[in-house]
Design an enzyme around this catalytic site. Structure first.
Site: not given
Ligand code: APR
Length: 316
Positions: A14, A34, A89, A102, A182
């Site tokens: 993000g 977030d 993952r 998710n 995917h």
């Molecule tokens: N609302 C907003 N943000 C959320 C929520 C929610 N309900 N639940 C979780 N998050 C946030 C987490 O707090 C975290 O900051 O989503 C973010 C996920 O970030 P990362 O763990 O860094 O994961 P990222 O690499 O960004 O991947 C996100 O994309 O490629 C896909 O498989 C991957 O499903 C994953 C997504």
């Protein structure tokens, strides 16, 4: 009024997407949200401080939101919402292992997006991608053209990179295509791949093409295995940001995306990776590319595999 785009989830995917969108300098506002207190605000502050160096005027607004919808007023009036919320993952996991956790996150986010930005086009990127895209549409109740997923452009870019590296040619001289899901039923389409306009099969032997196809299909897992703590985000965010830009500029550009398929290729009623023209209303039109019998069989198989899983997420 200038365009507004929201990125939900300020993790690696993000945050990188938000920065890419801001650096295009075509949006008035990029909102980053977030559930972790202060994370979005901190990242937005940092990104805004890069504006004078990188030379863009887009303002980034960070906001902590609650799963109950608190804070979501900040997304009001968004033309586009990119959903990246969800777990990535870990090594050894398949994207499907993320399904239940998710699904809960994406359903909640999609419901809040529908409430606060009812006219937006949604681009979902959370995994497992095809299922999370379908769930976004179910939970938001948006018209199907206004919900799409990002995967095909990423898979295609991975394939292109592998071909360019193997042949030691510029990536710009290589055109590749992947369709389908995917995941395990990703369908690389070698018949549509070219290098300097020549068919890929004329410049690379079949075994090597197959090796690169397999590497493309496992492209995400290869990165996860190296990172150990998360999944890819540079190439994924580049793809998602391009899709959002095409919507903002109503460009009509044809790109591989996860879109609702309704009769194309003889497939109906499923979200699937296809080439589509993207504009202000989301998916304008699906472009059917000529496929060999084997490629078409692969796409049909992918559609059935995804259809079964997408039916499951409706209950989640
Ligand atoms: N609302 C907003 N943000 C959320 C929520 C929610 N309900 N639940 C979780 N998050 C946030 C987490 O707090 C975290 O900051 O989503 C973010 C996920 O970030 P990362 O763990 O860094 O994961 P990222 O690499 O960004 O991947 C996100 O994309 O490629 C896909 O498989 C991957 O499903 C994953 C997504």
């Amino acid at each position: 009024m200038g365009k507004k785009v929201t990125v939900v989830g300020a993790g690696f995917y993000g945050a990188t997407t938000a920065l890419r969108l801001a650096e295009y300098d075509v949006f008035e506002t990029v909102v980053l949200t977030d559930i972790i207190d202060g994370k979005s605000e901190g990242l937005a502050l940092d990104m805004n401080q890069s504006r004078s160096i990188e030379g863009f005027e887009t303002r980034i607004v960070g906001k902590t939101t609650g799963v109950d919808g608190s804070g979501y007023e900040v997304i009001e009036g968004s033309d586009i919402v990119v959903i990246t919320a969800g777990l990535p993952r870990k090594p050894g996991m398949s994207r499907m292992d993320l399904l239940e956790v998710n699904a809960k996150i994406v359903r909640g986010v999609a419901e809040n997006v529908a409430k606060f930005a009812p006219n937006a086009v949604i681009i979902t990127v959370s995994n497992p991608l095809d299922e999370m895209t379908a769930l976004t549409q179910i939970a938001s109740q948006f018209p199907k053209n206004r919900v799409m997923g990002q995967a095909g452009m990423l898979d295609t870019a991975r394939f292109t990179n592998f071909v360019a590296e193997e042949l030691d040619v510029p990536v710009s001289s290589v055109k590749t295509l992947t369709l389908g899901s995917h995941g395990d039923t990703m369908v690389p389409v070698p018949s549509q791949c070219t290098v300097n306009g020549k068919p890929l099969a004329d410049v690379m032997d079949a075994d090597k093409i197959e090796e690169l196809v397999v590497r493309t299909r496992n492209g995400g897992a290869e990165v996860v295995a190296l990172l150990k703590t998360g999944s890819a985000y540079y190439a994924p965010s580049a793809a998602a940001a391009r899709m959002a830009k095409a919507v903002a500029q109503d460009s009509g550009e044809a790109m591989p995306v996860c879109a609702w398929v309704d009769g194309e290729y003889g497939v109906s009623g499923v979200y699937l990776g296809v080439v589509a023209e993207i504009g202000a209303e989301g998916v304008k039109k699906i472009v059917e590319t000529p496929l060999t019998d084997t490629e078409l069989a692969g796409l049909t198989e992918a559609a059935e595999a995804v259809r079964a899983k997408q039916a499951d997420v409706a209950q989640m």
